[in-house]
Motif scaffolding. Structure first.
Motif, PDB file in Angstrom:
ATOM      1  N   TYR A 146       0.790  -1.166  -0.034  1.00  0.00           N
ATOM      2  CA  TYR A 146       0.237   0.011   0.081  1.00  0.00           C
ATOM      3  C   TYR A 146       0.693   1.172   0.032  1.00  0.00           C
ATOM      4  O   TYR A 146       0.507   2.262  -0.486  1.00  0.00           O
ATOM      5  N   VAL A 205      -1.359   5.212  -6.497  1.00  0.00           N
ATOM      6  CA  VAL A 205      -2.715   4.722  -6.350  1.00  0.00           C
ATOM      7  C   VAL A 205      -3.076   4.108  -7.603  1.00  0.00           C
ATOM      8  O   VAL A 205      -3.807   2.958  -7.617  1.00  0.00           O
ATOM      9  N   ASN A 206      -2.826   4.689  -8.851  1.00  0.00           N
ATOM     10  CA  ASN A 206      -3.024   3.848  -9.937  1.00  0.00           C
ATOM     11  C   ASN A 206      -2.663   2.675  -9.944  1.00  0.00           C
ATOM     12  O   ASN A 206      -3.311   1.537 -10.425  1.00  0.00           O
ATOM     13  N   ILE A 212      -4.492  -0.060  -7.663  1.00  0.00           N
ATOM     14  CA  ILE A 212      -5.678  -0.334  -8.182  1.00  0.00           C
ATOM     15  C   ILE A 212      -5.558  -1.397  -9.364  1.00  0.00           C
ATOM     16  O   ILE A 212      -6.171  -2.539  -9.274  1.00  0.00           O
ATOM     17  N   VAL A 235     -10.506  -2.582  -4.343  1.00  0.00           N
ATOM     18  CA  VAL A 235     -10.228  -1.232  -3.790  1.00  0.00           C
ATOM     19  C   VAL A 235     -11.033  -1.121  -2.279  1.00  0.00           C
ATOM     20  O   VAL A 235     -10.449  -0.270  -1.653  1.00  0.00           O
ATOM     21  N   ILE A 246      -7.878  -1.344  -0.275  1.00  0.00           N
ATOM     22  CA  ILE A 246      -7.116  -0.020  -0.316  1.00  0.00           C
ATOM     23  C   ILE A 246      -7.648   0.863   0.492  1.00  0.00           C
ATOM     24  O   ILE A 246      -6.872   1.849   1.103  1.00  0.00           O
ATOM     25  N   ILE A 247      -9.152   1.208   0.167  1.00  0.00           N
ATOM     26  CA  ILE A 247      -9.633   2.390   0.919  1.00  0.00           C
ATOM     27  C   ILE A 247      -9.681   2.145   2.422  1.00  0.00           C
ATOM     28  O   ILE A 247      -9.440   3.089   3.226  1.00  0.00           O
ATOM     29  N   LYS A 266      -5.579  10.419  -0.644  1.00  0.00           N
ATOM     30  CA  LYS A 266      -5.138   9.028  -1.479  1.00  0.00           C
ATOM     31  C   LYS A 266      -6.864   8.356  -1.574  1.00  0.00           C
ATOM     32  O   LYS A 266      -7.116   7.637  -2.558  1.00  0.00           O
ATOM     33  N   LYS A 267      -7.494   8.488  -0.111  1.00  0.00           N
ATOM     34  CA  LYS A 267      -8.676   7.386  -0.185  1.00  0.00           C
ATOM     35  C   LYS A 267      -9.702   8.036  -1.365  1.00  0.00           C
ATOM     36  O   LYS A 267     -10.379   7.083  -2.132  1.00  0.00           O
ATOM     37  N   VAL A 326      -8.742   7.145  -4.956  1.00  0.00           N
ATOM     38  CA  VAL A 326      -9.101   5.955  -5.128  1.00  0.00           C
ATOM     39  C   VAL A 326     -10.517   5.637  -5.599  1.00  0.00           C
ATOM     40  O   VAL A 326     -11.051   4.980  -6.696  1.00  0.00           O
ATOM     41  N   LYS A 372     -11.204   7.221  -9.137  1.00  0.00           N
ATOM     42  CA  LYS A 372     -10.673   6.518 -10.473  1.00  0.00           C
ATOM     43  C   LYS A 372     -11.393   4.988 -10.554  1.00  0.00           C
ATOM     44  O   LYS A 372     -11.575   4.550 -11.602  1.00  0.00           O
ATOM     45  N   THR A 373     -12.168   4.802  -9.462  1.00  0.00           N
ATOM     46  CA  THR A 373     -12.692   3.433  -9.440  1.00  0.00           C
ATOM     47  C   THR A 373     -13.979   3.679 -10.283  1.00  0.00           C
ATOM     48  O   THR A 373     -14.458   2.640 -11.182  1.00  0.00           O
TER      49      THR A 373
END
Length: 459
Positions: free
Chosen positions: A7, A12-13, A16, A298, A301-302, A313-314, A317, A320-321
């Motif tokens: 992480y 971030v990209n 994902i 994700v 990740i979140i 960053k949250k 994500v 982009k999702t």
């Protein structure tokens, strides 16, 4: 050492992509278990239509199994990611242990209840004569498989949460390959029919659970046996229940909807319509898997950035999702409309059936791109502490929209003879109409949730 995680080391990209691709791949492969079962059922000679009908009638119950598996699988992974972000090994360990125990409790209880009331359940689902016998043969084995499937689901989700999505994918792929080989040998080699199909699934789920346990133990990620109070166990279980409740409710409602659709199709159509819907729905779910894969990936990740308190960053994500899911939805709809009939060869070689299923697909896939956005918003609200909003979106689709439409549309189309569409076929228009209404509600919630608070489930 725990701060040196995947992480922290990737953008971030890349995060994902790293998490999503194995998750998508493994979910597609895992869904192939159901697709494989349907495919084998469609090649049982004279029993094919009855077998496909049996699988179709059982789909609401199987949806309930999956929904209840989700209750603690996803939430256990989310809490592990969260406390990985906080570098709190003790809380991580205790949440893992509690989630594993609750997975066993829920899955064993579910299977036991279905076993005790199996005859009544099959009758309520509309199974009769040969269809009843085939459904019974399949279900009596699948209730055992359900326990191993739940354990495997929780543990593979846990492997992903620890930052090992590739290992998760490999375990699932291996188990599905075993499912296909076992199905072929048992169904056709030993001529076991529906029993062979169910046994193939049971063997694959057992392998998945065992491999996941072996991997976690080998990598020293398995929970330790430290003692903690019964009160702490129930508190942690409740915290995970709150997180998993949204996803489980949404999937349970989907099972209820599937039952209503089946009932209506039996009432205004017949067994053949159930068989056609079963194939169309399987293809729909197969194409939906990448969206579920991205959102499940994700989630962890979140949860990590939520636990760490990194709001920038949250939110990145989240945005982009939504974008990825929307563009995927547009692309897949185009592919299905252009090449769907070739994909349907997976299920049957009968051109007449393929043409009939394609007619259904042209209707239910119209709003597929917006479904991707809606599903993404639901799962993201769930992770970031707005579980009830996710439930409301799910209820809007299943209870407020789909069920009334499924009941009313055949009546309306029969009375007014709209475009010469049969009442039985009109049932399928409930899907795109419901998607449009649900998207409106989801976007409303999403706009309000642009600044998502850092929610702590322990408070």
């Amino acid at each position: 050492m725990m701060n040196n995680t995947i992480y922290e080391s990737q953008s971030v990209n890349k995060l994902i992509m790293t998490f999503s691709l194995p998750a998508i791949f493994s979910l597609i492969i895992e869904t192939m278990t159901s697709v494989v079962d349907t495919s084998f059922a469609g090649h049982l000679g004279s029993q094919s239509e009855s077998a496909l009908t049996a699988m179709g009638l059982l789909s609401p119950l199987l949806a309930v199994f999956v929904a209840l598996q989700t209750l603690f699988a996803i939430s256990t992974a989310i809490m592990i990611s969260k406390y990985l972000g906080r570098n709190d090994r003790l809380k991580l360990n205790n949440y893992f242990k509690s989630g594993f125990i609750m997975t066993l409790v829920v899955s064993i209880s579910t299977s036991l209840l279905v076993y005790l009331f199996m005859d009544s359940i099959l009758s309520a689902l509309g199974a009769e004569a040969e269809v009843y016998t085939l459904a019974h043969d399949y279900l009596k084995i699948i209730i055992v498989s359900n326990i191993f499937s739940a354990v495997g689901y929780t543990l593979t989700s846990t492997i992903r949460a620890f930052g090992n999505p590739k290992a998760e994918a490999i375990i699932i792929v291996l188990s599905v390959v075993i499912n296909i080989v076992s199905n072929a040998i048992l169904t056709f080699g030993f001529q076991l029919g529906m029993v062979g199909i169910a046994l193939g699934t049971l063997i694959s789920e057992l392998v998945c659970a065992v491999l996941a346990i072996m991997y976690l133990v080998k990598n020293k990620n398995w929970f330790t046996s430290n003692r903690f109070s019964v009160r702490a166990f129930f508190t942690m279980s409740y915290n995970m229940f709150k997180i998993g409740f949204a996803q489980t409710t949404i999937q349970l409602l989907a099972g209820v909807t599937a039952f209503i659709v089946n009932y209506q199709l039996l009432t205004v159509g017949g067994n053949s319509h159930i068989a056609l819907w079963n194939i169309a729905n399987k293809m729909y779910l197969l194409m939906l898997m990448p969206i579920i894969g991205i959102t499940q990936a994700v989630q962890t990740i979140i949860a990590y950035f939520n636990g760490k308190g990194d709001e920038v960053k949250k939110l990145m994500v989240v945005k982009k999702t939504v974008q990825y899911c929307f563009f995927y939805g547009i692309g897949i709809t185009a592919i299905v409309f252009l090449f769907g009939k070739y994909i349907l060869l997976l299920f049957t070689g009968d051109q007449e059936i393929i043409e009939s299923v394609m007619s259904i697909i042209h209707v239910i896939f119209i709003t597929f791109p917006v479904l991707g956005v809606t599903y993404t918003i639901m799962t993201l609200l769930q992770v970031t502490g707005s579980e009830m909003k996710a439930v409301i979106i799910g209820m809007t689709r299943q209870v407020v929209s789909v069920i009334p439409l499924v009941v009313l549309l055949p009546y309306i189309f029969e009375k007014y003879d709209i475009f010469n569409i049969t009442p039985s076929f009109s049932v399928f228009f409930a899907i795109p109409l419901a998607d449009i209404l649900t998207l409106a509600i989801a976007l409303l919630f999403f706009r309000k949730a642009k600044k998502i608070p850092n929610v702590d489930h322990d408070r």
